[in-house]
Scaffold this motif. Structure first.
Motif, short mmCIF file in Angstrom:
data_model
loop_
_atom_site.label_atom_id
_atom_site.label_comp_id
_atom_site.label_asym_id
_atom_site.label_seq_id
_atom_site.Cartn_x
_atom_site.Cartn_y
_atom_site.Cartn_z
N UNK A 36 -7.68 12.45 4.23
CA UNK A 36 -8.79 13.37 5.00
C UNK A 36 -9.56 12.47 6.08
N UNK A 37 -10.22 12.97 6.91
CA UNK A 37 -11.18 12.27 7.78
C UNK A 37 -11.96 11.21 7.14
N UNK A 38 -11.84 9.73 7.73
CA UNK A 38 -12.58 8.84 7.08
C UNK A 38 -11.92 7.99 6.17
N UNK A 39 -10.72 8.73 5.69
CA UNK A 39 -10.14 8.12 4.84
C UNK A 39 -9.41 6.80 5.39
N UNK A 40 -8.98 5.63 4.70
CA UNK A 40 -8.23 4.49 5.22
C UNK A 40 -7.04 4.25 4.25
N UNK A 41 -5.94 3.97 4.84
CA UNK A 41 -4.71 3.73 4.05
C UNK A 41 -4.30 2.11 4.44
N UNK A 42 -4.39 1.44 3.34
CA UNK A 42 -3.90 -0.20 3.69
C UNK A 42 -2.78 -0.49 2.83
N UNK A 43 -1.71 -0.94 3.36
CA UNK A 43 -0.46 -1.34 2.60
C UNK A 43 0.03 -2.36 3.10
N UNK A 44 0.89 -3.02 2.66
CA UNK A 44 1.55 -4.47 2.86
C UNK A 44 2.97 -3.88 3.37
N UNK A 45 3.22 -4.20 4.45
CA UNK A 45 4.57 -3.75 5.13
C UNK A 45 5.75 -4.47 4.81
N UNK A 46 5.42 -5.75 4.31
CA UNK A 46 6.47 -6.48 3.48
C UNK A 46 7.02 -6.04 2.26
N UNK A 47 6.11 -5.15 1.62
CA UNK A 47 6.59 -4.68 0.22
C UNK A 47 6.52 -3.09 0.14
N UNK A 48 6.42 -2.30 1.48
CA UNK A 48 6.09 -0.81 1.08
C UNK A 48 7.04 -0.29 2.20
N UNK A 49 7.91 0.56 1.50
CA UNK A 49 8.65 1.45 2.43
C UNK A 49 7.96 2.91 2.62
N UNK A 50 7.52 3.02 4.04
CA UNK A 50 6.70 4.16 4.17
C UNK A 50 7.10 5.06 5.35
N UNK A 51 6.37 6.05 5.36
CA UNK A 51 6.69 6.96 6.37
C UNK A 51 5.54 8.20 6.77
N UNK A 52 5.76 9.12 7.38
CA UNK A 52 4.90 10.14 7.26
C UNK A 52 5.61 11.24 7.71
N UNK A 53 4.97 12.42 7.34
CA UNK A 53 5.65 14.06 7.85
C UNK A 53 4.94 14.25 9.28
#
Length: 72
Positions: A36-53
Motif C-alpha cells: 500500500x502507499x507508504x509501504x517499503x519492500x526490502x529484499x536481498x537480490x542475491x537470495x531472493x527470486x522475485x517479480x511482480x504482477x
C-alpha cells in the motif's frame, strides 16, 4: 536471450524454455502480497527470486543498493 550469433543459442533457448515452463508450473502457488502507499519492500537480490504482477496506475520506484562485506 542468447547473445547475437552465440554458437550455443539453441541450447540457451531450450534452457530458457525449461525455466519459463517451470515458472508457469509453480506460478499459482507462489506467495503474493500487496504494498500500500507508504509501504517499503526490502529484499536481498542475491537470495531472493522475485517479480511482480502487472498493474495499472502510477508507479514510483526508488532503488537503494547497499553492499556488505558478505556480498561477492
Amino acid at each position: 536471450m542468447p547473445i547475437h550469433r552465440d554458437p550455443d543459442s539453441e541450447h540457451i533457448r531450450a534452457q530458457l524454455s525449461r525455466l519459463t515452463e517451470a515458472v508457469h508450473d509453480i506460478d499459482s502457488s507462489l506467495p503474493r502480497f500487496r504494498l500500500d502507499e507508504g509501504d517499503i519492500l526490502v529484499l536481498d537480490n542475491y537470495r531472493c527470486w522475485h517479480g511482480r504482477d502487472g498493474h495499472t496506475g502510477e508507479r514510483t520506484v526508488r532503488i537503494l543498493t547497499a553492499r556488505s562485506s558478505d556480498a561477492s
